[in-house]
Scaffold this motif. Structure first.
Motif, PDB file in Angstrom:
ATOM      1  N   GLU A   1       0.832  -1.203   0.000  1.00 12.84           N
ATOM      2  CA  GLU A   1       0.000   0.000   0.000  1.00 12.84           C
ATOM      3  C   GLU A   1       0.870   1.257   0.000  1.00 12.84           C
ATOM      4  O   GLU A   1       0.594   2.215  -0.735  1.00 12.84           O
ATOM      5  CB  GLU A   1      -0.927   0.001   1.225  1.00 12.84           C
ATOM      6  CG  GLU A   1      -1.982  -1.089   1.186  1.00 12.84           C
ATOM      7  CD  GLU A   1      -2.915  -1.019   2.367  1.00 12.84           C
ATOM      8  OE1 GLU A   1      -3.807  -1.869   2.459  1.00 12.84           O
ATOM      9  OE2 GLU A   1      -2.739  -0.103   3.213  1.00 12.84           O
TER      10      GLU A   1
ATOM     11  N   GLN B   1       0.062  -3.632 -11.662  1.00 11.28           N
ATOM     12  CA  GLN B   1      -1.385  -3.803 -11.557  1.00 11.28           C
ATOM     13  C   GLN B   1      -1.930  -4.760 -12.610  1.00 11.28           C
ATOM     14  O   GLN B   1      -2.951  -5.409 -12.398  1.00 11.28           O
ATOM     15  CB  GLN B   1      -2.069  -2.430 -11.669  1.00 11.28           C
ATOM     16  CG  GLN B   1      -1.826  -1.555 -10.450  1.00 11.28           C
ATOM     17  CD  GLN B   1      -2.289  -0.117 -10.656  1.00 11.28           C
ATOM     18  OE1 GLN B   1      -2.348   0.385 -11.780  1.00 11.28           O
ATOM     19  NE2 GLN B   1      -2.622   0.550  -9.568  1.00 11.28           N
TER      20      GLN B   1
ATOM     21  N   GLY C   1      -0.460  -8.238 -11.001  1.00 14.02           N
ATOM     22  CA  GLY C   1      -1.111  -8.487  -9.728  1.00 14.02           C
ATOM     23  C   GLY C   1      -0.322  -9.367  -8.782  1.00 14.02           C
ATOM     24  O   GLY C   1      -0.910 -10.095  -7.990  1.00 14.02           O
TER      25      GLY C   1
ATOM     26  N   PRO D   1      -2.456  -5.369  -5.618  1.00 16.96           N
ATOM     27  CA  PRO D   1      -3.712  -5.943  -6.104  1.00 16.96           C
ATOM     28  C   PRO D   1      -3.865  -5.759  -7.615  1.00 16.96           C
ATOM     29  O   PRO D   1      -3.553  -4.708  -8.165  1.00 16.96           O
ATOM     30  CB  PRO D   1      -4.779  -5.134  -5.339  1.00 16.96           C
ATOM     31  CG  PRO D   1      -4.076  -4.674  -4.104  1.00 16.96           C
ATOM     32  CD  PRO D   1      -2.652  -4.428  -4.502  1.00 16.96           C
ATOM     33  N   GLN D   2      -4.333  -6.813  -8.274  1.00 20.05           N
ATOM     34  CA  GLN D   2      -4.468  -6.774  -9.733  1.00 20.05           C
ATOM     35  C   GLN D   2      -5.657  -5.901 -10.128  1.00 20.05           C
ATOM     36  O   GLN D   2      -6.758  -6.051  -9.614  1.00 20.05           O
ATOM     37  CB  GLN D   2      -4.649  -8.186 -10.284  1.00 20.05           C
ATOM     38  CG  GLN D   2      -4.544  -8.267 -11.796  1.00 20.05           C
ATOM     39  CD  GLN D   2      -4.525  -9.701 -12.295  1.00 20.05           C
ATOM     40  OE1 GLN D   2      -5.092 -10.580 -11.654  1.00 20.05           O
ATOM     41  NE2 GLN D   2      -3.888  -9.948 -13.419  1.00 20.05           N
ATOM     42  N   GLN D   3      -5.429  -4.989 -11.077  1.00 17.50           N
ATOM     43  CA  GLN D   3      -6.472  -4.098 -11.594  1.00 17.50           C
ATOM     44  C   GLN D   3      -6.293  -3.980 -13.105  1.00 17.50           C
ATOM     45  O   GLN D   3      -5.843  -2.968 -13.612  1.00 17.50           O
ATOM     46  CB  GLN D   3      -6.376  -2.729 -10.932  1.00 17.50           C
ATOM     47  CG  GLN D   3      -6.500  -2.731  -9.418  1.00 17.50           C
ATOM     48  CD  GLN D   3      -6.408  -1.331  -8.842  1.00 17.50           C
ATOM     49  OE1 GLN D   3      -7.110  -0.414  -9.268  1.00 17.50           O
ATOM     50  NE2 GLN D   3      -5.535  -1.161  -7.862  1.00 17.50           N
TER      51      GLN D   3
END
Length: 782
Positions: A456, A488, A491, A495-497
């Protein structure tokens, strides 16, 4: 009427004389019955029950009773109802053309797979079905039902699984089996050994080494030794490794066999050759190294093999003592080895990096040797060295990681814990430059040995670099944009986006400046491979074209790779397109881009945009193998295995594939497995082939998963039939693969051509492919 009137008069009188306001319905225990409650009298209960049980009449809801119909009218209604029933019966017997068709009879109940096999065996004497049924029973833990079928397979000896059948019978007859019988155990185990079934050989050999009192096997170490050597020669994966491990321990410790270091060394050397999967564990490798050093000649005669043994040992990646020994050897500081092994600064630097990862405290004294300058052995001086390295290259998180690990109490009281927090806070302080923020973001995402990753915080640091207008980005901010959205997409660390990352990359390339070229190359790779978005070669070509024609090497490579994979029939390539792809690729290869050089060799092999020139391809591949580039070995293997060229040499092709496989190249693993499977340049060895295919499938190589599945489903000499493992490999290879591969796996499960049909799994993989934009898969799940 009289009885009812009498009841109405007597009940109130009874209540009056007895003094009881109500009469309750009780059971024999004095409790209210199911028809009562505490305030309901028997009379009211009976009245309510009569009202409920009375057949309702048409006049029930009228205020006054209706006149009774005449007999003639009642009879007419009865006859009308009878005629209606007769007509319905007439229609049911198909005498009326307007009748609805009779419903079809229910389909017969389908046979289960077990019932089908049993019928084939009993009615048709199908031996293949009998074999399938026998092992089907075993797979569902029904050994007693499998016995007569296994006995027939073992008796006839016509099936390649006869040895396996005999071995399974011995397991059933063993002391811990479903039907213990010592005589049958010995009989069938002997039969399986005679048929050369590796698990049976291993069971017999280990029983003779250690004895098996429960099954009546007396120790016979000499016999066991001979049989276990035979198991190693089979190369049967786990059993070969287990047999070698037993023999090594016996020769090393002398428990049941005489201790013999020479034999222990010979067994280990044979084990190193049986499989690409690590056949010798770390403890075994440690003892092997000790034996080599202690053997006649020691380091002087065996230094090359000793070094190979140390490098093969994963313990050097896990334990600081071993990592430090490797560092000292390659730096020329180990007095025992220095006279026999030349210093190797590149390998020394790699060993020191590994040691620094495991224990920065032990790596610091060697920094001065590698860097040719530095402090003496003390933590404060090491801290200053690491800070200086970070200042010289602020975007590299390696030195940040080492410094943070050093500060995380590795030197006891020499540094206060607060210093670590102050150091971490300084990494993304308001005064940090874009280069320093980039290095900090990378570090927070990956973390260190002693300090945990903080994804984060890493994302927040990346976003700080991207907070201003993208048209004003500097080089570090463009790099941060690329790295964050690549993370991204994948991931792994954040977190995968996928949709968000693709949209951000699409937005930034709207500015057609040279700063967007890395993003264009990445997007082109995504649309070319179809890994994170639906495969779209036309889109990939459009995105990367501007960067490719402005001499950006990665984009030139992507453009050439896209045209090489072009499969759009509505817009076919012409000669000028192919020549343009070759020209751009050659420019990228001349800059030293490895993947461009390897693709250029493939262009020469195939004659794509240039005249076929296998010799030129060979020169490129050999230059790559000279520097141990794994993919170069794979290309060289493909060239040598191509029977259409004058350079065809299957032995050389297998050697190249084997070397590339050992270096971890997936394509080389596939080619080596194909050589083992078909006996190209080497002896046929289905077990070794499956081992190669398994590793490649673990890394998402779909062709390897398909070949491994075929071998496992059908069985082969040295490879047991294992449909479940075949399915697991296919699903493992498709898990993180393209939607085309996931759609293909769905088709396999639906058709049942390779693996047993399974509609639930088919729909699962169709849905995964559909969720990633595969239109044909979407049609299958509607």
């Amino acid at each position: 009427m009289r009885a009812r009137l009498l009841q109405k008069i007597l009940v109130p009188l009874l209540v009056l004389f007895t003094g009881h306001p109500t009469v309750h319905a009780k059971d024999v225990y004095g409790n209210n019955t199911s028809w009562t409650n505490s305030d309901t009298t028997i009379y009211n209960i009976q009245r309510e029950r009569r009202a409920q049980e009375a057949v309702p009449q048409w006049w029930s809801n009228l205020g006054s009773p209706a006149p009774t119909p005449s007999w003639m009218k009642s009879e007419a209604e009865r006859r009308a109802e009878q005629r209606l029933r007769d007509r319905e019966a007439y229609n049911r017997y198909d005498y009326d053309s307007d009748r609805a068709p009779a419903p079809p009879p229910p389909p017969p109940k389908p046979l289960t797979y077990t019932q089908y096999l049993e019928r084939e065996v009993l009615d048709h004497r199908d031996r293949q079905a009998q074999e399938t049924l026998a092992f089907h029973y075993l797979s569902f833990e029904k050994p007693l039902q499998a016995i007569p079928h296994l006995e027939m397979i073992a008796f006839l000896k016509k099936s390649p699984r006869a040895g396996e059948a005999a071995y399974e019978l011995s397991r059933i007859a063993a002391a811990s089996g479903a039907a213990p019988d010592r005589a049958r155990f010995q009989k069938y185990l002997t039969e399986a050994v005679a048929l050369g079934y590796p698990p049976a050989l291993f069971a017999q050999g280990s029983a003779w080494i250690f004895g098996d009192e429960k099954n009546g096997v007396t120790p016979a170490p000499a016999k066991g030794e001979a049989v276990l050597h035979q198991v190693i020669k089979t190369g049967d994966g786990w059993h070969s490794r287990a047999a070698g491990k037993i023999l090594f321990k016996e020769y090393y410790l002398g428990a049941h066999l005489p201790a013999d270091p020479a034999k222990a060394i010979a067994v280990t050397q044979r084990m190193h050759k049986i499989t690409t999967i690590k056949a010798v564990d770390n403890d075994h490798e440690d003892r092997y190294t000790e034996l080599l050093i202690a053997s006649p000649g020691g380091w002087a005669e065996h230094h090359e093999e000793i070094i190979r043994s140390i490098e093969r040992n994963f313990g050097s990646m896990l334990y600081p003592d071993k990592a430090e020994r490797m560092t000292r050897i390659y730096l020329g500081l180990d007095e025992e080895v220095a006279a026999h092994v030349e210093p190797n600064r590149e390998k020394a630097a790699e060993a020191l990096r590994n040691l620094a990862r495991l224990s920065p405290a032990r790596a610091l004294p060697y920094l001065s040797v590698v860097l040719e300058a530095g402090p003496q052995h003390n933590p404060a001086g090491a801290y200053q060295i690491l800070k200086k390295l970070q200042e010289d290259n602020p975007t590299d998180p390696k030195w940040i990681s080492l410094t943070a690990d050093l500060l995380a109490n590795l030197y006891g009281d020499n540094f206060e814990p607060a210093l670590l927090q102050a150091y971490l806070a300084s990494l993304d302080s308001p005064k940090a430059t874009s280069a320093q923020l980039l290095g900090a973001a990378r570090y927070f995402v990956t973390g260190g040995q002693r300090v945990r990753a903080d994804s984060e915080r890493g994302v927040r640091t990346y976003e700080r670099l991207l907070s201003k207008d993208r048209y004003a980005y500097d080089e570090h901010e463009y790099t941060a944009n690329l790295e964050l959205h690549r993370l991204q997409l994948v991931g792994t660390a954040v977190p995968q986006q996928v949709p968000y990352a693709l949209q951000q990359l699409e937005d930034i390339i709207s500015n057609e400046t040279s700063d967007t070229y890395p993003q264009r190359a990445l997007l082109a790779s995504v649309y070319r491979t179809g890994l994170y978005a639906p495969r779209d070669l036309a889109r990939a070509r459009s995105i990367v074209s501007i960067a490719a024609h402005h001499d950006y090497p990665p984009a030139e490579y992507e453009y050439a790779a896209t045209l090489h994979a072009w499969d759009n029939p509505s817009e076919p390539l012409d000669d000028s397109d192919r020549e343009s792809a070759f020209s751009l690729l050659k420019h990228a290869a001349d800059t030293g881009l490895t993947e461009a050089r390897l693709l250029l060799a493939q262009f020469y092999r195939e004659g794509f945009g240039v005249a076929k020139d296998p010799a030129q391809a060979l020169a490129i591949y050999e230059a790559g193998t000279a520097t141990e580039i794994p993919a170069a070995f794979a290309g060289l293997a493909a060239l040598r295995l191509d029977s259409s060229t004058s350079l065809h040499d299957e032995a050389a092709g297998f050697t190249a594939a084997r070397t590339g496989a050992d270096l971890g190249d997936i394509t080389a693993l596939y080619l080596a497995g194909e050589c083992y499977l078909n006996g190209r340049g080497t002896a046929v060895d289905a077990g070794e082939a499956v081992a190669c295919f398994h590793i490649a499938a673990d890394n998402g190589h779909w062709p390897s998963a398909l070949l491994a599945a075929r071998v496992l489903v059908n069985g082969a000499p040295g490879v047991e039939r294992d449909p479940d493992r075949a399915i697991a490999l296919l699903e493992l290879a498709a898990k993180e693969n393209t939607n085309d591969i996931q759609y293909a796996l769905g088709q396999l499960f639906r058709s049942g051509d390779l693996v047993p049909a399974n509609e639930e799994r088919a729909r699962h993989w169709f849905k995964r492919a559909a969720d990633r934009g595969h239109s044909a898969a979407a049609d299958q799940v509607r």
